[in-house]
Every structure is written in C-alpha cells, then in structure tokens.
Scaffold this motif. Structure first.
Motif, PDB file in Angstrom:
ATOM      1  N   TYR C 102     -12.682 -25.057  30.708  1.00 23.81           N
ATOM      2  CA  TYR C 102     -13.748 -24.062  30.791  1.00 23.81           C
ATOM      3  C   TYR C 102     -14.342 -23.739  29.409  1.00 23.81           C
ATOM      4  O   TYR C 102     -13.627 -23.622  28.421  1.00 23.81           O
ATOM      5  CB  TYR C 102     -13.128 -22.797  31.387  1.00 23.81           C
ATOM      6  N   SER C 103     -15.673 -23.612  29.347  1.00 27.31           N
ATOM      7  CA  SER C 103     -16.323 -23.170  28.114  1.00 27.31           C
ATOM      8  C   SER C 103     -17.439 -22.201  28.465  1.00 27.31           C
ATOM      9  O   SER C 103     -17.822 -22.069  29.634  1.00 27.31           O
ATOM     10  CB  SER C 103     -16.896 -24.363  27.348  1.00 27.31           C
ATOM     11  N   VAL C 105     -21.292 -20.722  26.733  1.00 24.29           N
ATOM     12  CA  VAL C 105     -22.303 -20.819  25.674  1.00 24.29           C
ATOM     13  C   VAL C 105     -23.167 -19.561  25.685  1.00 24.29           C
ATOM     14  O   VAL C 105     -23.663 -19.162  26.750  1.00 24.29           O
ATOM     15  CB  VAL C 105     -23.192 -22.071  25.902  1.00 24.29           C
ATOM     16  N   GLY C 189     -25.379 -12.761  24.695  1.00 17.49           N
ATOM     17  CA  GLY C 189     -26.240 -12.948  25.861  1.00 17.49           C
ATOM     18  C   GLY C 189     -26.247 -14.407  26.279  1.00 17.49           C
ATOM     19  O   GLY C 189     -26.280 -15.306  25.432  1.00 17.49           O
ATOM     20  N   ILE C 191     -28.108 -15.402  29.377  1.00 13.83           N
ATOM     21  CA  ILE C 191     -29.165 -15.692  30.351  1.00 13.83           C
ATOM     22  C   ILE C 191     -29.943 -16.922  29.845  1.00 13.83           C
ATOM     23  O   ILE C 191     -30.353 -16.964  28.696  1.00 13.83           O
ATOM     24  CB  ILE C 191     -30.104 -14.474  30.512  1.00 13.83           C
ATOM     25  N   GLY C 192     -30.102 -17.912  30.684  1.00  5.33           N
ATOM     26  CA  GLY C 192     -30.790 -19.135  30.272  1.00  5.33           C
ATOM     27  C   GLY C 192     -29.901 -20.120  29.534  1.00  5.33           C
ATOM     28  O   GLY C 192     -30.352 -21.198  29.151  1.00  5.33           O
ATOM     29  N   LEU C 193     -28.630 -19.763  29.316  1.00  9.01           N
ATOM     30  CA  LEU C 193     -27.729 -20.629  28.547  1.00  9.01           C
ATOM     31  C   LEU C 193     -26.459 -21.003  29.316  1.00  9.01           C
ATOM     32  O   LEU C 193     -25.952 -22.105  29.182  1.00  9.01           O
ATOM     33  CB  LEU C 193     -27.333 -19.943  27.236  1.00  9.01           C
ATOM     34  N   ASP C 194     -25.937 -20.049  30.085  1.00  5.32           N
ATOM     35  CA  ASP C 194     -24.724 -20.346  30.852  1.00  5.32           C
ATOM     36  C   ASP C 194     -24.748 -19.541  32.154  1.00  5.32           C
ATOM     37  O   ASP C 194     -25.723 -18.836  32.427  1.00  5.32           O
ATOM     38  CB  ASP C 194     -23.472 -20.075  30.011  1.00  5.32           C
ATOM     39  N   ASN C 195     -23.674 -19.624  32.962  1.00  5.34           N
ATOM     40  CA  ASN C 195     -23.763 -19.208  34.363  1.00  5.34           C
ATOM     41  C   ASN C 195     -23.858 -17.710  34.617  1.00  5.34           C
ATOM     42  O   ASN C 195     -24.378 -17.293  35.646  1.00  5.34           O
ATOM     43  CB  ASN C 195     -22.577 -19.777  35.139  1.00  5.34           C
ATOM     44  N   GLU C 197     -24.618 -13.621  32.817  1.00 12.80           N
ATOM     45  CA  GLU C 197     -25.702 -13.095  31.990  1.00 12.80           C
ATOM     46  C   GLU C 197     -25.258 -12.665  30.590  1.00 12.80           C
ATOM     47  O   GLU C 197     -26.022 -12.744  29.643  1.00 12.80           O
ATOM     48  CB  GLU C 197     -26.387 -11.933  32.741  1.00 12.80           C
ATOM     49  N   TRP C 198     -24.014 -12.223  30.474  1.00 14.28           N
ATOM     50  CA  TRP C 198     -23.487 -11.847  29.167  1.00 14.28           C
ATOM     51  C   TRP C 198     -22.040 -12.296  29.042  1.00 14.28           C
ATOM     52  O   TRP C 198     -21.339 -12.457  30.045  1.00 14.28           O
ATOM     53  CB  TRP C 198     -23.515 -10.318  28.974  1.00 14.28           C
ATOM     54  N   PHE C 229     -18.106  -9.334  37.515  1.00 16.74           N
ATOM     55  CA  PHE C 229     -17.317  -9.952  36.459  1.00 16.74           C
ATOM     56  C   PHE C 229     -16.901 -11.375  36.800  1.00 16.74           C
ATOM     57  O   PHE C 229     -16.567 -11.659  37.949  1.00 16.74           O
ATOM     58  CB  PHE C 229     -16.054  -9.126  36.197  1.00 16.74           C
TER      59      PHE C 229
ATOM     60  N   LYS D 211     -33.152 -18.399  26.243  1.00 14.33           N
ATOM     61  CA  LYS D 211     -32.626 -17.059  26.544  1.00 14.33           C
ATOM     62  C   LYS D 211     -33.769 -16.067  26.677  1.00 14.33           C
ATOM     63  O   LYS D 211     -33.809 -15.262  27.609  1.00 14.33           O
ATOM     64  CB  LYS D 211     -31.665 -16.641  25.422  1.00 14.33           C
ATOM     65  N   VAL D 214     -35.991 -16.778  30.018  1.00 14.36           N
ATOM     66  CA  VAL D 214     -35.292 -16.530  31.284  1.00 14.36           C
ATOM     67  C   VAL D 214     -34.923 -15.047  31.398  1.00 14.36           C
ATOM     68  O   VAL D 214     -34.966 -14.468  32.487  1.00 14.36           O
ATOM     69  CB  VAL D 214     -34.055 -17.446  31.438  1.00 14.36           C
ATOM     70  N   PHE D 232     -26.203 -23.122  34.672  1.00 14.80           N
ATOM     71  CA  PHE D 232     -27.096 -23.480  33.559  1.00 14.80           C
ATOM     72  C   PHE D 232     -26.396 -24.474  32.649  1.00 14.80           C
ATOM     73  O   PHE D 232     -25.221 -24.319  32.347  1.00 14.80           O
ATOM     74  CB  PHE D 232     -27.444 -22.230  32.738  1.00 14.80           C
TER      75      PHE D 232
END
Lengths: 249, 249, 249, 249, 249
Positions: C102-103, C105, C189, C191-195, C197-198, C229, D211, D214, D232
């Motif tokens: 797991y990672s 971003v 943050g 959003i737009g980078l990983d699954n 939002e934060w 969560f 980011k 989105v 994402f």
C-alpha cells in the motif's frame, strides 16, 4: 428491545473450498500421484466410518466455475475436530495440491419460529435429532451461500417483534415446502463464528432447482425487505468411486 | 456536540494471524523441522516468562477454517515490544512457514460508562488493574472480531448524549452478565490504530457460547441500531505441550 | 454552489509501505546481506543530506502488525523525485526484499479556514514555510490514515457554506490543540492524486496518544457528521543507527 | 423517462498499468537486459510511427507510489488493435518483467451538452476531429481516474431532465476553463466497456494542478450531488530517450 | 407479497476467464508449445462437434485490458458438463498457462414479462427453443456483465406489482429493439448460482455498440431506478484458425 430468538444447536460445520494445483500435479511422478490418491481415499474411508457411526457427516463437491475446484462440507460435534480434519488434509500428500480458499464456519441451527412445532418437547424427538445432526444427502448438486438480516432504520430484523419475525419466516417456509423432494436445506448459524449471520446449504438432483427456489423466495416479504446475501458457490457431488478418474491425467 | 468518553487504557495488543506453508514444511528435512520447533518452543517459554512476571500476556490458537492456521494474541506494555515480537517470529526458522495474514492492533480499554463503577478511585483498584493488564485465560476457544459504531444521520453514536450511551451500554452489559463463567471478554480500542473502532476478544470452553452470546446481543438496542461488525475468526487453544504434535508429519 | 476553498500547497509526499521478505533474506549469504545493508544506509545518508539542506524530509517506521513491515514517508519538491526515490529503493539490493505494498500520494496542504490567520500575508511567514515544507519530527511513533468528507444528501461537506465549514474546522482545531506537545500532525491533500481526499500523518512519543486524539475528535461535530476514514497504519521510528540490528539474523 | 444523451465517439482507449519485477530483472544477464530494452524501444518507435500518421496515439508514464510502476495509455481505431498491443508487449522480452495490473477500457467521447456547440455541423469540424482522435500531449504528468454518476433516489443523474444536465455540465465546464493552458483533459466513455461510466485523463506540467482542478470541481453542483470516483493514479511522462536510464542497474 | 416471476430455463452457462502466463510459455521448448497448441485445437474441434449437434455452444474471446487474457463462454445441458470442460482444460498442456481468473455460473432464462408472447404455447415454438438453447453468434466482439435489481425501501424490484415490472421491462425491451442487427443479447439467470442475479452477454460487430446500447438503456426507467451492475469485460472473438498466430512467439 425485541425478544431474542431461542435456538437449538447441533453439529459444528465447515465449508472448506480448495483450488487444485494442476500444473504442479502434472510435474509429479505417477507413483507419487498414486500414493497421494490412495492416502486421500483412506482419509475418505475414515470419514465415512464416522458418518456410519452417526458421529458426523461430510460430502465432497466439484465446484463449477473458477471460484474453487473443491468444496468439502464437514459436520462434527466439536470445532476441534473440524480443525484437525483441515490439518489432516493439509498434512496429506494430496494436500500439497489442494490450495486453501474461501471457507465458512457455522453450527447447525433450529429456531422456535415455526409455530407448528411449539409446545413439543423437541429435544427428545427423532426428527429434531435428525435436523440438528444431519447426515448430508448424497444428491448430485450442492449450493452454499451465507446471508444476513438487515439492520436498517426502516427495516431492522433484530428490532421487530418476535410475532412478526415468526409470521415472516412461516410464510418463507411455505415457499420452501413447495420444493419438498426437489431441494433439501440445512440452515447453520454463524453469528459470532464467521462473517455473515447464517449459512444456507442446499442439495438438489437438478441444479436448476437452486435457481428456482432462491428466485421464488426472493419475492417472499422476509427476503425482499430484510435479506442480504454473500457469495454463492455451486458444486457437483464427487463420490469416492470417482476420485481416481477425477485426478487421472 | 456530545461529550467525549473518558477511557482508561492498558496494554497494547496485536492479533496476528498466520497461514502455515505445509507444502514447504514437508520439503524440509526432519532435522531442520526439529530445530525449528525447538527454537519456537524456546520463544514460547520466553513469552511465558514475561506472562509469569505480569509484564504481558499471550495465547496461541489453531484457527478453524481457511482464514488462517494460527492466531497469536500478544499483550505488551508498548507498541515497540509488539513489533519486536513480530520480527522475532519472522526471523525464527519456523517463521519461514508462518506466512503473515490479517492482523489487528489495539489497546486494552475501559470506559466510564458503567454507572456502578462511578465515584470509585479506579486507578488503585486491583480489579481495574486486572482488566487493563489482563492475563489471557487459557480456555479452549477464542473468537476475535473488530467493530465500529454507526455515524448515520438517524443513528449516530458519537452525536447522542452521554447518558443515552451509558444507558444503552448498561443494558448491553446485562446481556453479557448472563454468560458469566461461560464467556470472558476483553475489549480493546483501536480508534487511531487500526481500521475499526474496537476489537472484541471472547474466550469460552465451548465455541457454541460465542454464537449464543453474540446472537443474543444482536437484539440489544445498542447493537441493533449502532453496531457494524468486521470479520470473525475462531480458534482452538494450542498449549505448548501440543506444539510437537501439531507440526508432526 | 458553495465557495471553493483556497489552499496553500507545499511538498509532494508519498507514504510507501513495504513487506520484508524474511524467508529470502535468510537464504542470502552474510556477505550479500552486509552489502545490501551498507548500500541502504548510504541511501539513508543521501536522504538525510537532502533534509539537512531543507530540500525535503523523510522518516522510516517499523510497522506494528502484518499490514506491512516498513512505512517510508518521503517529502520532496516534485513528484519526479518521489518516483525516482521509489526506483532507487527498488534498484538497490535491499529492494529485492522490500516487497511494495500500500502507498499514498499527496501534497502538504494548508487552508484558509482558520479565521485567526486571515488578513496576514502568509506566504512570507516563516511559520507557514515550516508548515508547507515540514521537517518530519523524529518522534517514536507515527500513524497514517486517509480520509474524505461525505457528500450525502443530508450531510454534504462540499455543498455547505464556507462559514459553516470554517466554524466546524475551528472547533475541530480546538480539540487538536489540547494535544500540543503530545501529538504533531501533518495534513496533506490528495484530491486528484490518490483515492481519498486527505492524508493525516500523526507523530507521538506514546502511541496511546493516537488513540486518545482520534477518539476525542470522533465526537467533534465535523467528524461525527462528515468524516469517512480509510485504513490506519501505525509504526515505530527506525533511526539509522538501528538499521543493522533490525536486519541482523 | 429522461431523454438519453447523444454522443460522438472516437478512438478506443486502454489505460494499462504494470508493475516492474525488479528482482527478476536484476537476475538477468546484462546482455539479455540490453536486448530486452532494444526490442522495447523498437516497439515504441513503431507506436510513434502510428502516431505520426495520426492512426492512433500513446504515452508512457512512471507511476508515483506503489499502485504500479508504469501506466501506458493507448488510443487506436479498434479494440482489436488494443488487444494486439497488449499481446505484443506480453510477448516481448521486457514483457516478462512488466506484470499486468489494473487497466481501464473506454472510448473517446463527446456529448452534445455544451449549448455553445449546438447547431453546428460538428462532424466536419477539425476541432471535433482533434477531440475525438486526440494526439496525447507529452506533458510532464498525467492523472487517470474513472467515475460514475449517482442513481440515488434523491439524486439520479439519469432521471433528471436533459436541460438540467446541460446546465450542470456547463457550469462544470466553466470551472475547467480556468485551467486552460495548465490542464488538458480527455473524457472517455466506458458504459458497457468497463466498471465505471467514464474515464478522466488529465495532463499537466505541474502535478499540483491535478489537485487544484479536481478540488475546485468538487464544489461544482454536479460533482457535489452526482459524482462517484474510482481510484486515482498519477504518473510522470517517460520519453523514449529516458528509457535506457530508467532500466539501468 | 408480489407475484413471483415464472421463467423458462435452458442451457447451463459458464463464463470462464483466464490469464495467460506468457513468461512461463516462453520458457517452454517449441516442441512442447506445438504439442500444447495441437491438443488445444483438438479440444476446440471436439467442442465444435457438440455445437454442430446442437448439444451445446461455446466461443472464445481475447480480452481487452488486463482483467484477463481469455474469456471462454460454454453452454451445456448440465452443470456436470461445465465442470468437466473446466477440468479438461486444466488437465491439458495449455491449461498449465491458462491461470483461472473470474468466472460466472448461470442458466439461460426467459421470462413471461413480454405481453406480446402471452397466450402462446411457447414450449413448442422453435423461436423459444432457439432462445433457450442458443448457438452463440461468432460476431467480432462480446461483452459480459452481471447485474442485480435493487431491494431498497424506496425502490424494491421484488416488492412491486407484476404489471409494473412487465411495463418497465417492455419499455426496456423497446430500447433494445433499436439495436436489432447490431447487438445480440443472451440473458442468463444466476439467482442461487452465482453472486449477482443475472448475467448479460452481448455480441456486436463493432464494440462501440456495447457502449451505445448500455448507455441508452441507462436512461430507461427500470435501469435508472432498479439496476445495479457488476464488472464489465470485453473481448474480441478468437476463431480456431487464429489460435496458432495467437500463441506464436
């Protein structure tokens, strides 16, 4: 707070699915393969002897599709025996090729919801014995799925009155009765034992009956409103005499 | 905004499940197997010494079904020790065959919800000590499952008044009390530590009691309305004296 | 349509977890193991030099439980450097045993929700610099979890007024403040980078503080009503000087 | 019943992610590695020739984090070519180390929602051609995520009037326009082809823009109320001239 | 309680997907590869003979994307034959490289919802025969996805009146009719057999038609309100004469 259900509980059960490692099996010598099959058939005989003495029951199914290759169903008086059987399989030579997959742990369960049974001293009845300690029918097909009852705000099985639960299950039982002789059913409880609340194991001579009964029951009020279903698995019965042919290359 | 709960916190806990690689184990020489078992039994002795000094506790279970083969439960004063034990197992010879599976990290937790305990200086009480730093009972069966409380609009545990939460948990505790002597329970908190909010570890002499207590509790208002459950895992206690037999081929 | 939030954004971040392949590690010769550790320690030195020049930051944690064995946290000015570091680890000898898991971003984020900060030219403030380009505290424990805000009909974070969002986050911040000196927090943050939002990364000297702060915050109105969560992972800090001992057999 | 949307459809697309097996790659001889890279670069040249003839397009990205190591994006006139390319990669020597991971199948899509375009004979317009058969910009970063529209009782995208859908998407488009020059977007439809309803592929010179756009769009009414997002994935562009360095040990 | 549907049921079906192990395939000698392909083509001939006698049907597809490499669709009179075919593939030489993946078990189903068919003795009609025991069209593309009907409080398919269900499905059928000659569809029922309630298999000369029909149908009231979809998989038809080229290195 709704009145809790009273259950009668029988044998412990494990549904144990396995994927067969055909590629490794083919790499093994014929001698090793024969020894492995022979040992496995001796295991089966040992299990059959337990069944003959009514100290447990089991059946083995060839699974349709890629969810698994085998489904074992074992019923025994204790969880200890279920774990020992698993280990015995894993220690056996054939066990090297029987890769463990999905399993389900539960206990045979009867509830007092059926009003036709009330007022009887059920503990002594041979019918009750037969249902709590069932010898699995060696019918051609088996189907297993786990299920749970909804605890939604507008449909909370565990919060409605006992009478309502009895009514709904009685109606559901009436649908089941239409399939007498075509489908046998074993209900096992898994609350506190596995991820869903109940396991349903069906047996039929014709796999189409699984579709017919579960489809028709989907229109029962209790299913429509309160049921959630887990994964379904369907298998074809593998009698001891077909074991050699199954593994033959 | 509802008043936050006050907790008392004890030992750190890990439930560590493992699948045993029987196929590789069989490929190993008897000598290596004996060395591996001997080393593992020494590890167990070391852990037992910690338990005798009341600096921690642990138990080992043979899991029923294919979710895993082993469940270790370790309690220690710090997270550091829990990670060191994991590494010690992995570095051991037997560790090569104990493939890591599902685990759960939490801390033993007591809350002030029970009104019968209020007003006491609990920190000094030996009863409280025994609950925060529990020596695991070596009963025949253990059951573990994680759970959370709903935060739905119409059923939000963390938004209702403290008095209501206390009432609901008191009622829930009354159900638990019926199982005194049959089921022991350790509640561990995992908010901020693992994926659910609490871990529940049950111990019983008869695994049927897991089904009975969790089933009955499902009708408690607090469960009916606010509880969500994770996966259940059930195991049979493995005492040190049975380790040789367990691994014998 | 609610007014969108304005963010200030700092370094790019990757939380990179790895499972260590102990069985293969043991099969390697001592010489190879020593070379691998030496090379890895040189990598760590290189990374430390970057941190000393304030061109990035990182820490390495020993994960508790079986979710992983390691969690690396890397902060760098660009996504390019984060990918290069991953590749550098994978190309290294030790990388053969550090199986990727797991990672997550994300990018360090500050929002304008806190009314106490409004009206200041924040870009120039050294405090803001320190928060956007943070040097990770080398505290004993770290906890990471991703989260999102609900977009339910009755609780839609992105549809409520900015003032309401500010009020809720201010209250939430007040809970956080009680833990000053005990818990440090970095919000990133995604959003737009990983699954989710934060990402939330917490640091503490005592892992119990993770449980305390996240538990208390669960009663904050913003959490109660709007928070979802992801998985939680907890690790113990691994300083360079303990690397040899970690891998020693 | 709401009026169905009319779409214009262009090239077929596959987003194909791969994990690189570094441990096996290192075990290979330098000669084999060189041959594998040479063959892969010839494949890339062949693909570039297709792009030069405007018979398709593609780009290759180095993925940040452990979700994958590579993301290929291929656009071709037919699904046949997409499957052939996959097979060509798998048959190549480098393919032995490019373990297939998550993928997504879709078709470039334009809809008639934008009222500014109505009344034009779009089929003949070179702008429409460029959007249906796009040559991927070789910008530094790409982001891919799939999405769907809600079919909730209180928010059912497919049940609201066409005018309302047009209004919501127009507003959404206005947010997108603010990012002109910073973010390029390709919308692909996957209803009937893959698990979500649309794929969104973004390109940027600075990954922070993913980011920003989105995040800002999350406050658009259409997103707030109707959007559901899948995973994402973010990658850095890998030009042919950097391929040698990427794989060099 | 709503009236249950009456179904007519035909052949048993398995959708069996496989990932091809190219890396191992390349390690095999040319001789072994040729033998494996020859044996597989003989299997295909045997299956074709069954189809010629109208005792079953099948097709083989090259899957687009990484969900799988192959999708077999087999229709046979019994579940026994479906399991035997799986085993025959697994026992074959090529089976060592055809790693089992996702599968789906169902039975061809016709319902009495269509009012245009009422009052006819359907059992005797050749049209009904052709639909219950269909020979799969060897069109260029196939698409498979499973689906279920919602049992929500406000939208419960199994609780609404039969007339309403008939009306909704009739409207849905009208959308389907627009695609006559472009898309063929086989509906199979899987209640009691697999995880969803129905399987939908589509065939087309142009894969874009899958997107068009499923997209348009998403606006049908029955889909909008009651449908839930599983994973979609798309493949390109592989005729026997292309098998050699497929596997050629």
């Amino acid at each position: 707070m709704a009145e809790a259900v009273v259950t009668m509980d029988g044998w412990s059960v494990v549904h144990d699915t396995r994927t067969f490692d055909w590629a490794s099996w083919k790499l093994t010598s014929e001698e090793v393969r024969n020894t492995a099959i022979k040992e496995f058939k001796e295991l089966m005989k040992k299990w059959e002897a337990v069944e003959e003495e009514k100290l447990g029951s089991q059946s083995l199914y060839k699974v349709v599709g890629n969810k698994a290759d085998f489904m074992f169903i074992f019923l025994r008086p204790t969880m200890d025996e279920l774990e020992e059987i698993k280990r015995e399989i894993n220690k056996s030579k054939l066990g090297d090729y029987l890769i463990p997959d999905y399993s389900y742990v539960s206990i045979v369960e009867m509830t007092m919801h059926n009003p036709m049974n009330e007022g009887k001293d059920r503990k002594l009845s041979p019918q009750v014995e037969a249902r709590l300690y069932p010898i699995l029918p060696k019918w051609e097909h088996a189907c297993f799925y786990p299920m749970a009852r909804r605890r939604w705000e507008e449909a909370n099985w565990f919060a409605i009155e006992k009478e309502e639960r009895t009514r709904l299950l009685y109606e559901h039982g009436m649908t089941g009765r239409k399939y007498a002789g075509k489908v046998k059913e074993i209900i096992t409880g898994s609350i506190g034992l596995d991820n869903w609340e109940w396991g349903v194991t069906l047996f039929a001579h014709d796999a189409l009956e699984f579709k017919k009964i579960v489809y028709e029951m989907r229109f029962d009020e209790v299913t429509t409103k309160y049921a959630e279903f887990g994964d379904f698995i369907v298998g074809n019965y593998l009698p001891a005499e077909d074991v050699d042919a199954y593994f033959a290359l």
